[in-house]
Design a protein around this motif. Structure first.
Motif: not given
Length: 512
Positions: A28-31, A503-505, A507-512
Motif C-alpha cells: 500500500r505504500a511501496p515508496t 500507517i500506509a494511509a 504516509l500516502t496522505a503526507e506525500r500527496n
C-alpha cells in the motif's frame, strides 16, 4: 553500514504480525522505507520459514537450537515437539522455544510456569501449529466494525486453507462422530468442521506450513525499500515529547549500539517482550503488562473404534518433517454457551503421545485439546524490575497470575466436555484428561491490549497506536482485548493489518 540511519517505518519483531505490517506497507505504500529488526538469528532461506518445512533432521535441529534464546539446549536434544508433551515434568519446554528462567511464579500464586518464547527470524511463526480459527461470540472485538474484512485479509496473508486434509483417512468419520455428539443447538459456523490451517498444498499434494516467510511474501522480499536485520536487539523506543522518533539497537554480533530514526515504530514482539520494551523506554500507560491471560489447556487421547484399515493409507507419518495425508485436524468452535475451543488432531498433529504397545492404523489415534477462555483480571500482570536485567539486559520480568474460581469451574467443565467428545470417538488411551499448568498453550494475550477509548484499561487504539505516543504502534497477541479460547494468531494478524493500513494511509496522505 549494517543498519540504516533513517527509515519511514521501523518494525521490531519478525513474526507473523511484524511480517504483516511489512507486507501491507509494501503493497500500500511501496515508496516507504521499512526496516525490520529481530533479536534472533536467521534460520533458513527464505527468511521466516517454518522449521517443519526443513527436510533435513540435522538442519531442523540446528534451526530449533538457534531459536532457543540465550541458553539453547545441546545438540542431542529432541527435535520432536511432541516429546514430553504429556508427561509429568514440572515445566514443559518445546524444541525451538525457551522458558522464562525465573520470575514466572510469585508466592501464593499460580503463575505461568509454561511461559516460553522464541528468538529467531519468523518468531513463533517458525514453530507454531498453524491453526487459524475465526473468533466467535464474546471472543470477537465488538468495537472493530470491519473485523471480518480484516480476518479475511489475515487469511490471505497466512494462506489459510480449511480443506487441505479433506482426504485424510477417517477425518470425515471423526467429524461425523463429533458432530453427532456436539452440534445440537449450534449455529452453522459454530458446528464441528475442518480446522482452518495456515498451510500450502502444491500440485503434487505436498503440504507445507506457513511461517512468517509466507506473510512477508514476494511483495515484501521484492521491495527495494525493505530491509531485514537479524541479531539486532531493540533496547529502547526513542520518543520526543508525544511523538516517536526511532529506536535504539544493540548489535548482538559485536555489542555496538546504534540509533535508527523512524517516523513510525511498530513493536511486534510477543506478549511478554513487547510490554517489556515499552517499559524500558519509559512508555508506561496504566494498562501496560496488565490483563495478561493464557488459555487453560486440557488434552486427552483415543483410538477410534470400529475402524477398518484403509488400503490406500501411507506408512506411519511420525518423525517426518512435512504434514502428510494421514494428518487430519478438526475444529470444535467456541460458543458462549460452551466456552471452549477444541482441536482434534490425528497422528503427527496430535497433542499427546501415540500408543507404544502396538502400531496403530494411520489416522486412528486422535488427540483432543480443549482450551478455555480466561477470566480477565487487571491484577494478572507482568511486573518489570529496573534494577535487575534478564539475559538480554532488559528489565527482568515478574509474573503475577492467578486462576479464579470461574477459571477452575471452566477447566473442570472443559475436562468433562473433552471426555464426552472422546467417548463419541473411541476408546480412551488414558484414565483421565490431562490439564497443563498455566502458560503451556503459548497463547498469552492482553498485555498491550486494544481499547475503544483511552480510559486506563487499554494501551492502544483500534488502529493499534499507543495512546498519547503518535507514530508508535504495537502488534501481536498482546493486542487482543477479549477473553478468547481459539488460537489467537489469525486475530492478531488481522489487527496488524488494520494498524498497517492506518500507517500506509498516513504516509500516502503526507506525500500527496
Amino acid at each position: 553500514m549494517r543498519f540504516p540511519e533513517h527509515v519511514d517505518v521501523a518494525i521490531v519483531g519478525s513474526g507473523p504480525c511484524g511480517a504483516a505490517y511489512a507486507r501491507v506497507l509494501s503493497e500500500r505504500a511501496p515508496t516507504a522505507s521499512i526496516a525490520t529488526f529481530e533479536v534472533g538469528p536467521l534460520l533458513a532461506d527464505p527468511p521466516g520459514v517454518h522449521v517443519k518445512n526443513i527436510a533435513s533432521a540435522q538442519e531442523r535441529a540446528r534451526a530449533q537450537r538457534l531459536s532457543e534464546g540465550p541458553a539453547p539446549r545441546d545438540g542431542a536434544a529432541s527435535t520432536d515437539t511432541m516429546d514430553g508433551y504429556a508427561d509429568d515434568a514440572p515445566r514443559l519446554a518445546r524444541p525451538g522455544t525457551f522458558l522464562l528462567p525465573s520470575g514466572y511464579r510469585q508466592p501464593g500464586e499460580d503463575g505461568l510456569p509454561g511461559a516460553a518464547m522464541s528468538s529467531n527470524v519468523g518468531g513463533m511463526g517458525a514453530h507454531w501449529t498453524g491453526a487459524c480459527p475465526r473468533p466467535g461470540g464474546s471472543e470477537r472485538i465488538a468495537f472493530v466494525p470491519d473485523l471480518d474484512d480484516l480476518l479475511a485479509e489475515a487469511e490471505r496473508l497466512l494462506c489459510v486453507d480449511a480443506h487441505a486434509f479433506d482426504d485424510a483417512p477417517f477425518a470425515a468419520e471423526v467429524r461425523k462422530r463429533l458432530g453427532a455428539a456436539i452440534d445440537a443447538g449450534r449455529g452453522g459456523d459454530r458446528r464441528v468442521q475442518p480446522m482452518p490451517l495456515a498451510v500450502r498444498k502444491d500440485a503434487g499434494g505436498r503440504v507445507t506450513w506457513s511461517g512468517a516467510d509466507v506473510v512477508f511474501g514476494e511483495p515484501t522480499r521484492g521491495n527495494p525499500n525493505f530491509s531485514l536485520h537479524s541479531q539486532a536487539l531493540v533496547t529502547r523506543v526513542l520518543v520526543d515529547g508525544d511523538r516517536v522518533r526511532g529506536v535504539q539497537i544493540r548489535d548482538m554480533r559485536d555489542g555496538t549500539v546504534h540509533d535508527v530514526r523512524a517516523r513510525y515504530v511498530v513493536v511486534a514482539g510477543d506478549s511478554l517482550r513487547t510490554p517489556q520494551l515499552l517499559w524500558a523506554s519509559g512508555i508506561r500507560p496504566r494498562a501496560l503488562g496488565r490483563y495478561l491471560n493464557d488459555q487453560p489447556q486440557t488434552v486427552f487421547a483415543v483410538r477410534l473404534r470400529d475402524i477398518a484399515p484403509d488400503p490406500a493409507a501411507e506408512t506411519d507419518p511420525r518423525d517426518k518433517a512435512e504434514i502428510v495425508p494421514q494428518s487430519g485436524v478438526s475444529w470444535v468452535p467456541f460458543t458462549d454457551d460452551e466456552p471452549f475451543h477444541g482441536q482434534v488432531m490425528q497422528l503427527d498433529a496430535s497433542p499427546v503421545p501415540l500408543a507404544d504397545a502396538d502400531e496403530p492404523l494411520p489416522g486412528t489415534i486422535v488427540g483432543l485439546g480443549w482450551f478455555c477462555a480466561k477470566d480477565l483480571q487487571e491484577s494478572d500482570r507482568i511486573e518489570f524490575d529496573d534494577r535487575e536485567g534478564d539475559a538480554y539486559g532488559m528489565p527482568a520480568m515478574r509474573i503475577h497470575y492467578r486462576l479464579t474460581e470461574r477459571d477452575h469451574a471452566a477447566i473442570e467443565a472443559s475436562r468433562n466436555a473433552v471426555r464426552r467428545a472422546a467417548e463419541a470417538l473411541g476408546e480412551p488411551l488414558d484414565d483421565a484428561p490431562l490439564t497443563f499448568d498455566p502458560g503451556a498453550s503459548l497463547h498469552y494475550q492482553g498485555t498491550v491490549r486494544m481499547g475503544e477509548r483511552d480510559d486506563g484499561t487499554s494501551v492502544c487504539s483500534p488502529a493499534s497506536q499507543v495512546w498519547d505516543v503518535t507514530g508508535l504502534h504495537v502488534a501481536g497477541n498482546g493486542v487482543i482485548p477479549t477473553a478468547t479460547a481459539c488460537n489467537p494468531t489469525l486475530t492478531s494478524v488481522a489487527l496488524a493489518v488494520a494498524g498497517a493500513r492506518a500507517i500506509a494511509a498516513d504516509l500516502t496522505a503526507e506525500r500527496n
